[in-house]
Write a protein that holds these residues in place. Structure first.
Motif, short mmCIF file in Angstrom:
data_model
loop_
_atom_site.label_atom_id
_atom_site.label_comp_id
_atom_site.label_asym_id
_atom_site.label_seq_id
_atom_site.Cartn_x
_atom_site.Cartn_y
_atom_site.Cartn_z
N THR A 1 43.29 45.56 42.08
CA THR A 1 42.63 45.50 43.43
C THR A 1 41.90 44.02 43.54
O THR A 1 41.73 43.44 42.46
CB THR A 1 41.57 46.51 43.49
OG1 THR A 1 40.56 46.38 42.40
CG2 THR A 1 42.32 48.00 43.66
N ARG A 2 41.44 43.77 44.53
CA ARG A 2 40.70 42.65 44.67
C ARG A 2 39.32 42.49 43.85
O ARG A 2 39.12 41.53 43.11
CB ARG A 2 40.31 42.42 46.37
CG ARG A 2 39.59 41.29 46.63
CD ARG A 2 39.39 40.79 48.02
NE ARG A 2 40.74 40.98 48.84
CZ ARG A 2 40.79 40.59 50.21
NH1 ARG A 2 39.56 40.79 50.89
NH2 ARG A 2 41.78 40.90 50.93
N THR A 3 38.61 43.72 43.69
CA THR A 3 37.51 43.51 42.98
C THR A 3 37.76 43.58 41.43
O THR A 3 37.10 42.78 40.82
CB THR A 3 36.79 44.96 43.27
OG1 THR A 3 37.49 45.97 43.11
CG2 THR A 3 36.22 44.79 44.75
N SER A 4 38.64 44.38 41.06
CA SER A 4 39.26 43.90 39.57
C SER A 4 39.60 42.52 39.17
O SER A 4 39.36 41.97 38.19
CB SER A 4 40.31 44.98 39.35
OG SER A 4 41.30 44.69 39.82
N CYS A 5 40.18 41.88 40.16
CA CYS A 5 40.72 40.46 40.11
C CYS A 5 39.20 39.59 39.93
O CYS A 5 39.09 38.56 39.26
CB CYS A 5 41.48 40.04 40.90
SG CYS A 5 43.11 40.74 41.17
N ARG A 6 38.53 39.84 40.88
CA ARG A 6 37.18 38.75 40.76
C ARG A 6 36.54 39.24 39.83
O ARG A 6 35.90 38.47 38.95
CB ARG A 6 36.42 39.44 42.10
CG ARG A 6 35.85 38.31 42.76
CD ARG A 6 34.90 38.63 44.10
NE ARG A 6 35.89 38.17 45.08
CZ ARG A 6 35.68 38.36 46.58
NH1 ARG A 6 34.61 39.21 46.64
NH2 ARG A 6 36.46 38.12 47.40
N ALA A 7 36.28 40.47 39.25
CA ALA A 7 35.41 40.83 38.00
C ALA A 7 35.95 40.07 36.77
O ALA A 7 35.29 39.53 36.00
CB ALA A 7 35.34 42.23 37.94
#
Length: 65
Positions: A55-61
């Motif tokens: 997901t976008r949030t896991s990539c950003r994290a």
């Protein structure tokens, strides 16, 4: 008759031409702008990475900032 023969026969003319070239060169060198820090633009880097199923949030994290 060569171009240099004029200056050999007339040494005062050769001196005046040399001084004129020196004066024009000095005036040009003084009028050139010199900056301590030249103007620069900041570089922008864009990186595209694909993590299949993420997901976008896991990539950003997981990406360093």
């Amino acid at each position: 008759m060569h171009f240099t023969d004029i200056f050999i026969r007339r040494p005062i003319l050769a001196t005046v031409v040399s001084l004129l070239i020196l004066l024009i060169g000095t005036a040009a060198m003084v009028s050139l702008p010199v900056r301590q820090y030249p103007s620069m633009e900041s570089a922008t880097i864009q990186v595209d990475v694909s993590f299949p199923g993420a997901t976008r949030t896991s990539c950003r994290a997981s990406s360093p900032r």
